[in-house]
Design a protein around this motif. Sequence first.
Motif, PDB file in Angstrom:
ATOM      1  N   ASN A   9       1.122  -1.275   0.154  1.00  0.00           N
ATOM      2  CA  ASN A   9       0.202   0.068  -0.007  1.00  0.00           C
ATOM      3  C   ASN A   9       0.848   1.093  -0.148  1.00  0.00           C
ATOM      4  N   CYS A  10       2.175   1.095   0.191  1.00  0.00           N
ATOM      5  CA  CYS A  10       3.433   2.094   0.038  1.00  0.00           C
ATOM      6  C   CYS A  10       2.960   3.257   0.860  1.00  0.00           C
ATOM      7  N   GLN A  11       2.272   2.994   1.970  1.00  0.00           N
ATOM      8  CA  GLN A  11       2.233   4.423   2.933  1.00  0.00           C
ATOM      9  C   GLN A  11       1.317   5.255   2.397  1.00  0.00           C
ATOM     10  N   MET A  12       0.308   5.031   1.389  1.00  0.00           N
ATOM     11  CA  MET A  12      -0.481   5.830   0.731  1.00  0.00           C
ATOM     12  C   MET A  12      -1.679   6.153   1.527  1.00  0.00           C
ATOM     13  N   GLY A  13      -1.943   5.372   2.506  1.00  0.00           N
ATOM     14  CA  GLY A  13      -3.238   5.824   3.270  1.00  0.00           C
ATOM     15  C   GLY A  13      -4.346   4.787   2.426  1.00  0.00           C
ATOM     16  N   LEU A  14      -5.365   4.463   3.488  1.00  0.00           N
ATOM     17  CA  LEU A  14      -6.352   3.408   2.731  1.00  0.00           C
ATOM     18  C   LEU A  14      -7.274   4.361   2.084  1.00  0.00           C
ATOM     19  N   MET A  15      -8.113   3.619   0.931  1.00  0.00           N
ATOM     20  CA  MET A  15      -8.972   4.337   0.196  1.00  0.00           C
ATOM     21  C   MET A  15     -10.362   3.465   0.088  1.00  0.00           C
ATOM     22  N   VAL A  16     -11.273   4.311  -0.179  1.00  0.00           N
ATOM     23  CA  VAL A  16     -12.780   3.565  -0.167  1.00  0.00           C
ATOM     24  C   VAL A  16     -13.216   3.839  -1.533  1.00  0.00           C
ATOM     25  N   TYR A  17     -14.022   2.464  -1.887  1.00  0.00           N
ATOM     26  CA  TYR A  17     -14.448   2.293  -3.420  1.00  0.00           C
ATOM     27  C   TYR A  17     -15.902   2.654  -3.207  1.00  0.00           C
ATOM     28  N   LYS A  18     -16.230   3.494  -4.376  1.00  0.00           N
ATOM     29  CA  LYS A  18     -17.665   4.082  -4.467  1.00  0.00           C
ATOM     30  C   LYS A  18     -18.071   4.667  -3.130  1.00  0.00           C
ATOM     31  N   GLU A  19     -17.299   5.410  -2.188  1.00  0.00           N
ATOM     32  CA  GLU A  19     -17.805   5.923  -1.054  1.00  0.00           C
ATOM     33  C   GLU A  19     -18.083   5.131  -0.029  1.00  0.00           C
ATOM     34  N   LYS A  20     -18.230   3.601  -0.133  1.00  0.00           N
ATOM     35  CA  LYS A  20     -18.925   2.938   0.632  1.00  0.00           C
ATOM     36  C   LYS A  20     -17.950   1.756   1.092  1.00  0.00           C
ATOM     37  N   TYR A  21     -17.275   1.195   0.125  1.00  0.00           N
ATOM     38  CA  TYR A  21     -16.735  -0.085   0.628  1.00  0.00           C
ATOM     39  C   TYR A  21     -15.077   0.061   0.770  1.00  0.00           C
ATOM     40  N   LEU A  22     -14.821  -0.367   1.985  1.00  0.00           N
ATOM     41  CA  LEU A  22     -13.317  -0.211   2.487  1.00  0.00           C
ATOM     42  C   LEU A  22     -12.764  -1.520   2.353  1.00  0.00           C
ATOM     43  N   PRO A  23     -11.880  -2.005   1.206  1.00  0.00           N
ATOM     44  CA  PRO A  23     -11.177  -3.321   1.439  1.00  0.00           C
ATOM     45  C   PRO A  23      -9.791  -3.347   2.417  1.00  0.00           C
ATOM     46  N   ILE A  24      -9.676  -4.313   3.221  1.00  0.00           N
ATOM     47  CA  ILE A  24      -8.529  -4.267   4.029  1.00  0.00           C
ATOM     48  C   ILE A  24      -8.098  -5.696   4.318  1.00  0.00           C
ATOM     49  N   THR A  25      -6.898  -5.808   4.726  1.00  0.00           N
ATOM     50  CA  THR A  25      -6.336  -7.098   4.783  1.00  0.00           C
ATOM     51  C   THR A  25      -6.166  -7.445   6.378  1.00  0.00           C
ATOM     52  N   VAL A  26      -6.598  -8.567   6.718  1.00  0.00           N
ATOM     53  CA  VAL A  26      -6.815  -9.091   8.094  1.00  0.00           C
ATOM     54  C   VAL A  26      -6.102 -10.525   8.447  1.00  0.00           C
ATOM     55  N   ILE A  27      -5.906 -10.641   9.594  1.00  0.00           N
ATOM     56  CA  ILE A  27      -5.433 -12.132   9.927  1.00  0.00           C
ATOM     57  C   ILE A  27      -6.712 -12.618  10.921  1.00  0.00           C
ATOM     58  N   LEU A  28      -7.609 -13.337  10.445  1.00  0.00           N
ATOM     59  CA  LEU A  28      -8.735 -13.863  11.041  1.00  0.00           C
ATOM     60  C   LEU A  28      -8.352 -14.744  12.345  1.00  0.00           C
ATOM     61  N   PRO A  29      -9.012 -14.537  13.408  1.00  0.00           N
ATOM     62  CA  PRO A  29      -8.599 -15.258  14.735  1.00  0.00           C
ATOM     63  C   PRO A  29      -8.448 -16.857  14.355  1.00  0.00           C
ATOM     64  N   ASN A  30      -7.398 -17.327  14.879  1.00  0.00           N
ATOM     65  CA  ASN A  30      -6.834 -18.851  14.576  1.00  0.00           C
ATOM     66  C   ASN A  30      -6.784 -19.318  13.213  1.00  0.00           C
ATOM     67  N   GLU A  31      -6.385 -17.954  12.411  1.00  0.00           N
ATOM     68  CA  GLU A  31      -5.873 -18.204  11.155  1.00  0.00           C
ATOM     69  C   GLU A  31      -4.524 -17.995  10.838  1.00  0.00           C
ATOM     70  N   LYS A  32      -3.764 -18.414   9.868  1.00  0.00           N
ATOM     71  CA  LYS A  32      -2.296 -17.833   9.573  1.00  0.00           C
ATOM     72  C   LYS A  32      -2.229 -16.979   8.524  1.00  0.00           C
ATOM     73  N   GLN A  33      -2.904 -17.370   7.607  1.00  0.00           N
ATOM     74  CA  GLN A  33      -2.955 -16.743   6.471  1.00  0.00           C
ATOM     75  C   GLN A  33      -3.628 -15.343   6.512  1.00  0.00           C
ATOM     76  N   PRO A  34      -3.368 -14.202   5.888  1.00  0.00           N
ATOM     77  CA  PRO A  34      -4.045 -13.108   5.746  1.00  0.00           C
ATOM     78  C   PRO A  34      -5.238 -13.071   4.627  1.00  0.00           C
TER      79      PRO A  34
END
Length: 266
Positions: A195-220
């Motif tokens: 993401n190159c320190q660009m800051g997160l952006m929102v799609y169509k002013e509604k949808y925010l895609p982010i990357t997470v690691i869910l509990p008990n999971e190893k892969q993002p």
Amino acid sequence: SNCPSYLKQKKKKLRTLHKQEIINFVMANPSYLDFMPQEIQGRLNTTENLSIPQIQKMFIEDIYESLTPQEIEKITPATQKAESELYAIINKMGINITNPMNWVIIKSKNGYNWNTCYTQGRLIVLSQNRIDSDDNLARTLAHEMIHIYQRRYPKLFRQFYKDKMNFSDLKLNDKQLASIDELGIDNIYVENPDNCQMGLMVYKEKYLPITVILPNEKQPVNIVLELENDKVIWDKEKSHQMNANDRVRLDQPNEMFAYSVTKNII
């Protein structure tokens, strides 16, 4: 042909970092200071809570390594192919390249960093797994090269995402922030270095895609948060694979752009 003369000149050799340079790089680019505990444990493939010096030591001694001469020989033609494929795309973005980039590549050993490839600063980090088994290194390299350009010209790319891709800057109000807090996003959020320190952006002013690691999971994985006026909704039924190679899924625009402009390189 409109291929720039520098691409026809004697090709520069791609460079890797030797041990001392890797040490300097890790110390000078402490992106790991911003990692959440879940990200440290995922990247470093550990369940321990490590101190900063221990993290640095792991990157230097266990994770990062110079490319071997054989790997440089294998990767060099792929780098040249990637660079010539990208020329038209970069040019169209209004980026005028008069001098070739000096590509610097190191590798991340198997079992670390989720075996993903990524960039940091001006450095491309390839996973050992990818080097050994990727039959399309040119596409992988082109994707990472795009991230290096995004780092170098963030304003230009952000403007493109706004004008052409329906993205806008993320600005959350207090209620939305409280809602994100309640969802516990901080405990699972992962910073994508590309993401190159660009800051997160929102799609169509509604949808925010982010990357997470869910509990008990190893892969993002990628999830999409939906922004309402007074709250943020997370539909847990929908999760989106990261950097999928089959089609463009909703992701941060840096990834969507890098994927879409390199997916046809063969």
